[in-house]
Enzyme design. Structure first.
Site, PDB file in Angstrom:
ATOM      1  N   TRP A   1       0.744 -42.579  -7.529  1.00 39.70           N
ATOM      2  CA  TRP A   1       1.701 -41.681  -7.203  1.00 39.70           C
ATOM      3  C   TRP A   1       0.556 -40.579  -6.767  1.00 39.70           C
ATOM      4  O   TRP A   1      -0.200 -40.072  -7.882  1.00 39.70           O
ATOM      5  CB  TRP A   1       2.400 -41.404  -8.505  1.00 39.70           C
ATOM      6  CG  TRP A   1       3.207 -39.905  -8.563  1.00 39.70           C
ATOM      7  CD1 TRP A   1       3.013 -38.915  -9.512  1.00 39.70           C
ATOM      8  CD2 TRP A   1       4.166 -39.557  -7.484  1.00 39.70           C
ATOM      9  NE1 TRP A   1       3.936 -37.956  -9.401  1.00 39.70           N
ATOM     10  CE2 TRP A   1       4.621 -38.192  -8.221  1.00 39.70           C
ATOM     11  CE3 TRP A   1       4.929 -39.908  -6.555  1.00 39.70           C
ATOM     12  CZ2 TRP A   1       5.681 -37.344  -7.609  1.00 39.70           C
ATOM     13  CZ3 TRP A   1       5.891 -39.139  -5.884  1.00 39.70           C
ATOM     14  CH2 TRP A   1       6.240 -37.976  -6.510  1.00 39.70           C
TER      15      TRP A   1
ATOM     16  N   PHE B   1       1.575 -32.265  -9.138  1.00 42.72           N
ATOM     17  CA  PHE B   1       1.252 -31.863 -10.570  1.00 42.72           C
ATOM     18  C   PHE B   1      -0.121 -32.057 -10.975  1.00 42.72           C
ATOM     19  O   PHE B   1      -0.748 -31.249 -11.516  1.00 42.72           O
ATOM     20  CB  PHE B   1       2.338 -32.244 -11.578  1.00 42.72           C
ATOM     21  CG  PHE B   1       1.851 -31.859 -13.149  1.00 42.72           C
ATOM     22  CD1 PHE B   1       2.557 -30.618 -13.386  1.00 42.72           C
ATOM     23  CD2 PHE B   1       1.201 -32.432 -13.894  1.00 42.72           C
ATOM     24  CE1 PHE B   1       2.525 -30.079 -14.655  1.00 42.72           C
ATOM     25  CE2 PHE B   1       0.980 -32.021 -15.110  1.00 42.72           C
ATOM     26  CZ  PHE B   1       1.509 -30.710 -15.533  1.00 42.72           C
TER      27      PHE B   1
ATOM     28  N   ASP C   1       1.705 -26.199 -10.652  1.00 48.28           N
ATOM     29  CA  ASP C   1       2.097 -26.871  -9.777  1.00 48.28           C
ATOM     30  C   ASP C   1       3.370 -25.977  -9.007  1.00 48.28           C
ATOM     31  O   ASP C   1       4.328 -26.152  -9.283  1.00 48.28           O
ATOM     32  CB  ASP C   1       2.710 -28.054 -10.431  1.00 48.28           C
ATOM     33  CG  ASP C   1       3.240 -29.199  -9.311  1.00 48.28           C
ATOM     34  OD1 ASP C   1       3.059 -28.836  -8.170  1.00 48.28           O
ATOM     35  OD2 ASP C   1       4.115 -29.941  -9.551  1.00 48.28           O
TER      36      ASP C   1
ATOM     37  N   ASP D   1       3.281 -37.506  -3.110  1.00 51.06           N
ATOM     38  CA  ASP D   1       4.502 -36.380  -3.408  1.00 51.06           C
ATOM     39  C   ASP D   1       4.260 -35.257  -2.554  1.00 51.06           C
ATOM     40  O   ASP D   1       3.233 -34.657  -2.748  1.00 51.06           O
ATOM     41  CB  ASP D   1       4.046 -36.026  -5.071  1.00 51.06           C
ATOM     42  CG  ASP D   1       4.613 -34.782  -5.542  1.00 51.06           C
ATOM     43  OD1 ASP D   1       5.851 -34.292  -4.885  1.00 51.06           O
ATOM     44  OD2 ASP D   1       4.311 -34.370  -6.611  1.00 51.06           O
TER      45      ASP D   1
ATOM     46  N   ARG E   1      14.268 -36.885  -3.015  1.00 50.19           N
ATOM     47  CA  ARG E   1      14.254 -36.237  -4.280  1.00 50.19           C
ATOM     48  C   ARG E   1      15.383 -35.213  -4.538  1.00 50.19           C
ATOM     49  O   ARG E   1      15.244 -34.261  -4.004  1.00 50.19           O
ATOM     50  CB  ARG E   1      12.954 -35.855  -4.916  1.00 50.19           C
ATOM     51  CG  ARG E   1      12.758 -35.139  -6.111  1.00 50.19           C
ATOM     52  CD  ARG E   1      11.305 -35.147  -6.616  1.00 50.19           C
ATOM     53  NE  ARG E   1      11.271 -34.093  -7.691  1.00 50.19           N
ATOM     54  CZ  ARG E   1       9.881 -33.988  -8.093  1.00 50.19           C
ATOM     55  NH1 ARG E   1       8.977 -34.930  -7.949  1.00 50.19           N
ATOM     56  NH2 ARG E   1       9.880 -32.887  -9.093  1.00 50.19           N
TER      57      ARG E   1
ATOM     58  N   HIS F   1      15.566 -36.706 -10.623  1.00 48.13           N
ATOM     59  CA  HIS F   1      14.723 -36.126 -11.909  1.00 48.13           C
ATOM     60  C   HIS F   1      15.532 -35.386 -12.931  1.00 48.13           C
ATOM     61  O   HIS F   1      16.493 -34.758 -12.468  1.00 48.13           O
ATOM     62  CB  HIS F   1      13.519 -35.353 -11.197  1.00 48.13           C
ATOM     63  CG  HIS F   1      12.421 -35.118 -12.004  1.00 48.13           C
ATOM     64  ND1 HIS F   1      11.982 -35.970 -12.819  1.00 48.13           N
ATOM     65  CD2 HIS F   1      11.198 -34.064 -11.939  1.00 48.13           C
ATOM     66  CE1 HIS F   1      10.843 -35.651 -13.330  1.00 48.13           C
ATOM     67  NE2 HIS F   1      10.740 -34.509 -12.961  1.00 48.13           N
TER      68      HIS F   1
HETATM   69  C1  SPV Z   1       4.616 -34.580 -10.040  1.00 47.82           C
HETATM   70  O1  SPV Z   1       3.795 -35.415 -10.555  1.00 47.82           O
HETATM   71  O2  SPV Z   1       3.964 -33.936  -9.237  1.00 47.82           O
HETATM   72  C2  SPV Z   1       6.001 -34.690 -10.109  1.00 47.82           C
HETATM   73  C3  SPV Z   1       6.431 -35.145 -11.220  1.00 47.82           C
HETATM   74  O3  SPV Z   1       6.595 -34.197  -9.233  1.00 47.82           O
HETATM   75  S1  SPV Z   1       6.924 -33.805 -12.212  1.00 47.82           S
HETATM   76  O4  SPV Z   1       5.857 -32.812 -12.362  1.00 47.82           O
HETATM   77  O5  SPV Z   1       7.560 -34.129 -13.502  1.00 47.82           O
HETATM   78  O6  SPV Z   1       8.114 -32.891 -11.791  1.00 47.82           O
HETATM   79 MG    MG Z   2       5.321 -32.851  -7.769  1.00 48.76          MG
END
Ligand code: SPV
Ligand code: MG
Length: 290
Positions: free
Chosen positions: A40, A44, A54, A81, A155, A186
């Site tokens: 992934w 973030f 983020d 992402d 999402r 989410h």
């Molecule tokens: C990320 O890892 O950037 C995500 C998941 O989008 S979260 O931070 O939980 O939104």
């Molecule tokens: Mg993210």
């Protein structure tokens, strides 16, 4: 077989793929060694790596640069992402072209307004775009991809924004109509009930992806009892693990007045050489340097 096709095949074969967040090639190598099905490219994690929140502060170029470096050092499929797609549907067209060329197998686009705010922070400004606008972004992504196996994952942040399950289901259905291959749902609720309820209520034709960051009790065994979830994304575990290890080690060095104690508790430098490909490069030196 393209990594995107492998990702789809793995999902069909196992029923649930495990996707680990990576913020660097090193973290990607470690995830591959540990046995994850994919990576992934987390917004973030990369933001945290830069010491930033983020909140759309990291540019697409910064994210792509890291993603290319990751793709160069792993064989795992990468799920990128891409936040809100960096703007409107035209930005999405540009982004999907760039991410697919960079070696990505999937993109996740979220239905928040740009600039976004991270989902889990208390009192975050969580504003969603109109459904029609987001459908246009999904259609733009689908139209742009070259490889039909490249996954476009929509999402919805409807639960994050507090709009409830009915709105989340309504949006998810609309995004499937626009062509989304999967829905990422989410939640920031501390227990998994919201996600379990959504998953049970989901009758759409595409599977679900989840990111159990806020509700860690939902493990793979429990997820498998839900009918629709095919992808688990461990969204911030790489950077949290790295920060935990560094924090602990750095504190000990200060407390101990040296590295005499910590050195035996951290990876020996030979292990870092291995992760860096040092031994292969040495073999190439022996062969080619004349
Ligand atoms: C990320 O890892 O950037 C995500 C998941 O989008 S979260 O931070 O939980 O939104
Ligand atoms: Mg993210």
């Amino acid at each position: 077989m393209s990594p995107a096709k492998r990702l789809r095949a793995r999902m069909a074969e196992t029923g649930l793929v495990h996707i680990m967040a990576a913020h660097s090639p090193l973290s990607a190598i470690l995830a591959e060694e540990a046995g994850f099905d994919g990576l992934w490219a987390s917004g973030f994690e990369l933001s945290a790596l830069y010491g930033l929140p983020d909140m759309s502060l990291i540019s697409m170029t910064q994210h792509l640069d890291m993603l290319r470096a990751i793709a160069g050092r792993t064989t795992l499929p990468i799920v990128a992402d891409i936040d809100t797609g960096y703007g409107n549907a035209i930005n999405v067209i540009h982004a999907v072209g760039e991410y697919e060329r960079a070696g990505t197998s999937a993109v996740v686009i979220e239905d928040k307004t740009f600039p976004k705010v991270t989902s889990l922070v208390a009192d975050g400004r969580q504003e969603l775009v109109r459904i029609e606008e987001f459908q246009g972004k999904i259609e733009a992504a689908i139209t742009t991809r070259r490889n039909p196996d490249f996954l476009v994952i929509a999402r919805t942040e409807a639960l994050i924004a507090g709009h409830g399950e009915a709105e989340a289901l309504h949006r998810a259905r609309a995004y499937v109509e626009a062509g989304a291959d999967m829905i990422l749902i989410h939640s920031k609720q501390k227990d998994p009930s919201e996600i379990e309820s959504f998953s049970r209520a989901w009758t759409g034709s595409v599977p679900l992806a989840i990111v159990p960051n806020a509700y860690p009790d939902l493990d793979a065994k429990r997820v498998k009892t839900l009918r629709n979830v095919r992808m688990m994304i461990y969204g911030n575990y790489g950077i949290r693990a790295a920060a935990t290890a560094m924090q602990e080690t750095f504190r000990r060095i200060i407390a101990d007045g040296g590295v005499q104690n910590v050195h035996k508790d951290i990876l020996p430098v030979e292990q870092i050489f291995r992760l860096q490909n040092m031994y292969e490069v040495k073999a190439a030196e022996a062969r080619f340097l004349r």
